[in-house]
Write a protein that holds these residues in place. Structure first.
Motif, PDB file in Angstrom:
ATOM      1  N   LYS A 241      40.765  54.029  41.326  1.00 43.71           N
ATOM      2  CA  LYS A 241      41.324  53.974  42.633  1.00 43.71           C
ATOM      3  C   LYS A 241      42.305  52.423  42.878  1.00 43.71           C
ATOM      4  N   LEU A 242      41.206  51.588  42.449  1.00 42.90           N
ATOM      5  CA  LEU A 242      41.732  50.158  42.535  1.00 42.90           C
ATOM      6  C   LEU A 242      42.663  49.776  41.456  1.00 42.90           C
ATOM      7  N   ARG A 243      42.726  50.531  40.257  1.00 39.34           N
ATOM      8  CA  ARG A 243      43.595  50.131  39.420  1.00 39.34           C
ATOM      9  C   ARG A 243      45.012  50.736  39.341  1.00 39.34           C
ATOM     10  N   ASP A 244      44.969  51.919  40.085  1.00 41.49           N
ATOM     11  CA  ASP A 244      46.138  52.901  40.290  1.00 41.49           C
ATOM     12  C   ASP A 244      46.816  52.346  41.584  1.00 41.49           C
ATOM     13  N   SER A 245      45.998  51.898  42.488  1.00 43.32           N
ATOM     14  CA  SER A 245      46.615  51.211  43.787  1.00 43.32           C
ATOM     15  C   SER A 245      47.713  50.159  43.454  1.00 43.32           C
ATOM     16  N   ASN A 246      48.784  50.000  44.507  1.00 38.20           N
ATOM     17  CA  ASN A 246      49.737  49.181  44.599  1.00 38.20           C
ATOM     18  C   ASN A 246      49.292  48.075  45.458  1.00 38.20           C
ATOM     19  N   VAL A 247      48.370  48.232  46.154  1.00 40.80           N
ATOM     20  CA  VAL A 247      47.619  47.115  47.345  1.00 40.80           C
ATOM     21  C   VAL A 247      47.421  45.972  46.489  1.00 40.80           C
ATOM     22  N   PRO A 248      47.764  45.040  47.083  1.00 44.06           N
ATOM     23  CA  PRO A 248      47.498  43.751  46.545  1.00 44.06           C
ATOM     24  C   PRO A 248      45.941  43.331  46.465  1.00 44.06           C
ATOM     25  N   ALA A 249      45.439  42.672  45.431  1.00 48.03           N
ATOM     26  CA  ALA A 249      43.965  42.426  45.429  1.00 48.03           C
ATOM     27  C   ALA A 249      43.743  41.102  45.189  1.00 48.03           C
ATOM     28  N   ILE A 250      42.852  40.475  45.828  1.00 45.82           N
ATOM     29  CA  ILE A 250      42.755  38.924  45.914  1.00 45.82           C
ATOM     30  C   ILE A 250      41.128  38.796  45.427  1.00 45.82           C
ATOM     31  N   TYR A 251      41.211  38.110  44.409  1.00 43.98           N
ATOM     32  CA  TYR A 251      39.585  37.657  44.018  1.00 43.98           C
ATOM     33  C   TYR A 251      39.386  36.264  44.563  1.00 43.98           C
ATOM     34  N   ILE A 252      38.433  36.068  45.376  1.00 41.93           N
ATOM     35  CA  ILE A 252      37.662  35.118  45.841  1.00 41.93           C
ATOM     36  C   ILE A 252      36.626  34.348  44.853  1.00 41.93           C
ATOM     37  N   CYS A 253      36.903  33.381  44.317  1.00 38.58           N
ATOM     38  CA  CYS A 253      35.888  32.730  43.608  1.00 38.58           C
ATOM     39  C   CYS A 253      34.815  32.052  44.115  1.00 38.58           C
ATOM     40  N   ASN A 254      33.665  31.977  43.518  1.00 33.05           N
ATOM     41  CA  ASN A 254      32.554  31.303  43.994  1.00 33.05           C
ATOM     42  C   ASN A 254      32.968  29.829  44.108  1.00 33.05           C
ATOM     43  N   LEU A 255      32.092  28.991  44.814  1.00 31.70           N
ATOM     44  CA  LEU A 255      32.011  27.681  44.841  1.00 31.70           C
ATOM     45  C   LEU A 255      31.374  26.935  43.732  1.00 31.70           C
ATOM     46  N   MET A 256      30.373  27.669  43.039  1.00 31.98           N
ATOM     47  CA  MET A 256      29.456  27.000  42.141  1.00 31.98           C
ATOM     48  C   MET A 256      29.042  28.313  41.226  1.00 31.98           C
ATOM     49  N   THR A 257      28.705  27.827  39.918  1.00 35.26           N
ATOM     50  CA  THR A 257      28.146  28.869  39.067  1.00 35.26           C
ATOM     51  C   THR A 257      26.572  29.147  39.715  1.00 35.26           C
ATOM     52  N   GLY A 304      20.468  24.377  37.662  1.00 36.50           N
ATOM     53  CA  GLY A 304      21.416  24.930  36.710  1.00 36.50           C
ATOM     54  C   GLY A 304      22.865  25.424  37.192  1.00 36.50           C
ATOM     55  N   ALA A 305      23.108  24.964  38.530  1.00 36.26           N
ATOM     56  CA  ALA A 305      24.672  25.448  38.813  1.00 36.26           C
ATOM     57  C   ALA A 305      25.447  24.254  38.962  1.00 36.26           C
ATOM     58  N   GLU A 306      26.560  24.453  38.715  1.00 33.43           N
ATOM     59  CA  GLU A 306      27.636  23.445  38.643  1.00 33.43           C
ATOM     60  C   GLU A 306      28.969  23.982  39.515  1.00 33.43           C
ATOM     61  N   PRO A 307      29.829  23.117  39.884  1.00 34.43           N
ATOM     62  CA  PRO A 307      30.871  23.381  40.717  1.00 34.43           C
ATOM     63  C   PRO A 307      31.960  24.058  39.763  1.00 34.43           C
ATOM     64  N   LEU A 308      32.733  24.932  40.415  1.00 39.06           N
ATOM     65  CA  LEU A 308      33.764  25.837  39.902  1.00 39.06           C
ATOM     66  C   LEU A 308      35.030  25.157  40.238  1.00 39.06           C
ATOM     67  N   TYR A 309      35.806  24.648  39.457  1.00 42.99           N
ATOM     68  CA  TYR A 309      37.076  24.001  39.832  1.00 42.99           C
ATOM     69  C   TYR A 309      38.205  24.774  38.540  1.00 42.99           C
ATOM     70  N   LEU A 310      39.244  24.626  38.879  1.00 41.03           N
ATOM     71  CA  LEU A 310      40.312  24.790  38.075  1.00 41.03           C
ATOM     72  C   LEU A 310      40.793  23.750  37.293  1.00 41.03           C
ATOM     73  N   ASP A 311      41.258  23.996  35.956  1.00 39.97           N
ATOM     74  CA  ASP A 311      42.015  22.678  35.421  1.00 39.97           C
ATOM     75  C   ASP A 311      43.458  23.220  34.834  1.00 39.97           C
ATOM     76  N   ASP A 312      43.983  22.300  34.113  1.00 43.83           N
ATOM     77  CA  ASP A 312      45.462  22.723  33.738  1.00 43.83           C
ATOM     78  C   ASP A 312      45.324  23.847  32.737  1.00 43.83           C
ATOM     79  N   GLY A 313      44.253  23.969  31.797  1.00 41.87           N
ATOM     80  CA  GLY A 313      44.017  24.896  30.921  1.00 41.87           C
ATOM     81  C   GLY A 313      43.836  26.225  31.379  1.00 41.87           C
ATOM     82  N   GLN A 314      42.899  26.392  32.411  1.00 42.43           N
ATOM     83  CA  GLN A 314      42.494  27.561  33.207  1.00 42.43           C
ATOM     84  C   GLN A 314      43.941  27.937  33.790  1.00 42.43           C
ATOM     85  N   ARG A 315      44.589  27.117  34.589  1.00 38.29           N
ATOM     86  CA  ARG A 315      45.677  27.625  35.334  1.00 38.29           C
ATOM     87  C   ARG A 315      46.692  28.147  34.414  1.00 38.29           C
ATOM     88  N   LYS A 316      46.913  27.774  33.352  1.00 40.02           N
ATOM     89  CA  LYS A 316      47.899  28.307  32.310  1.00 40.02           C
ATOM     90  C   LYS A 316      47.557  29.826  31.963  1.00 40.02           C
TER      91      LYS A 316
END
Length: 364
Positions: A241-257, A304-316
């Protein structure tokens, strides 16, 4: 006292107390105006479980009451796990937290529902879990009990378990080790090669599927990747249902691993797993850009948890996947009696970002 009888009594007590809280708060004219504005808000389906989903709901309920929270039912720990094993009922904890989060006076209701007994046969059980157990026994069905709680507590929106079938998380590591259950999956998350549910043909509630048809936006997360967000997406009919839907989906990433579960993961790896579960990449990804205080980073690192940030490689990479990154400050630090200074998503900041995206989509 019999656990069921006590559950019934807690149900009456909580409904009475919360009814008094609601009747004594606010002015009718103001309440009507607020309710009218909220009733005209966008239709949102929020998918997840655990602390992440309830945190999200506390923010978005200030913008709309047209909310359907779809909650995972694979929890095995604590009071929920005991009720699941001893009574054969689906785990109530995450559902309870989401109902409290959508209540008009969420802080008061949460305080009541989160009350935990510390002795006798009820030691470790929360009052809210016993309430859901009691209403389930009275109605004969977990989903009916949840619906009754939605109406009786007049929450801003609707909370639904993703399914009422007894499901179990299963997985296999890269080394071929089979893992079973939420706790085992969490302990081997970073080593997983595949994950699925048993039974394989478990069905989502029909109302969960129809909520997607009515939605203006789908929110995925925040929350534990393998034990809160993905379990919902492993139900084939819901994923389709989610795959076939045209409704926009937003993934909200965690702050930490998370220790063991996503230890060593970056944001792209989180997005990869979510995309694989649905069969397509979400349209947007929200990631935190606030600098996390050094003392918080150091304390979490010991676990064992680390911050989750984007870098240029991930953005690309994410752009190549067809997903738009939204990086902004969405974190909050607060003092917890049990844990000290803890890191959480800021409910209001996160909701504001989401509704800016919705307004932009509407304008276009």
């Amino acid at each position: 006292m019999n656990l069921f009888i006590l559950g019934v009594l807690t149900a009456v007590l909580i409904l009475f107390m919360f009814g008094r809280i609601r009747l004594s708060s606010g002015k009718p004219v103001i309440e009507r105006a607020i309710n009218r504005r909220l009733s005209e808000g966008p239709y949102i389906v929020a998918v997840g479980g655990g602390t992440g989903l309830s945190t999200l709901l506390r923010g978005i309920k200030s913008f709309t009451r047209n909310i359907t929270a779809v909650v995972a039912v694979t929890d095995e720990g604590g009071s929920s796990g005991r009720i699941r094993n001893e009574w054969g009922m689906l785990p109530p904890g995450d559902v309870r937290n989401c109902i409290a989060a959508l209540a008009e006076n969420d802080s008061e209701l949460k305080r009541i529902l989160d009350f935990r007994f510390d002795r006798g046969e009820l030691a470790g059980h929360s009052l809210g879990n016993l309430l859901l157990l009691a209403v389930t026994e009275m109605s004969g069905d977990f989903s009916t009990a949840v619906e009754k709680m939605n109406h009786l507590l007049s929450i801003r929106g609707r909370v639904l378990p993703v399914t009422t079938e007894g499901i179990t998380l299963m997985g296999r590591t890269k080394d071929g080790l089979s893992v079973k259950g939420e706790l085992d999956i969490s302990a081997h998350g970073r080593e997983l090669n595949e994950i699925w549910l048993e039974p394989l043909d478990a069905k989502p509630l029909p109302d969960v599927l129809s909520a997607v048809d009515d939605a203006d936006v789908i929110l995925l997360g925040p929350g534990s990747l393998f034990t809160s967000v993905i379990p919902n997406l492993l139900l084939p009919d819901f994923a389709d249902k989610l795959r076939d839907s045209n409704v926009p989906a937003i993934y909200i990433c965690n702050l930490m691993t998370q220790p063991e579960e996503t230890q060593g993961f970056n944001i792209v790896q989180h997005l990869d797993w979510v995309s694989a579960a649905i069969g397509k990449t979400p349209d947007f990804l929200i990631a935190n850009s606030d600098k996390i205080p050094d003392d918080i980073v150091e304390r979490y690192a010991k676990e064992g948890a680390e911050p989750l940030y984007l870098d240029d490689g991930q953005r690309k990479i994410i752009a190549q996947m067809g997903c738009e990154c939204v990086e902004t400050g969405i974190m909050s630090v607060f003092d917890s009696e049990k844990e000290g200074r803890v890191l959480r998503h800021d409910s209001r900041k996160l909701a504001s970002v989401i509704f800016k995206i919705i307004r932009r989509l509407n304008d276009s």
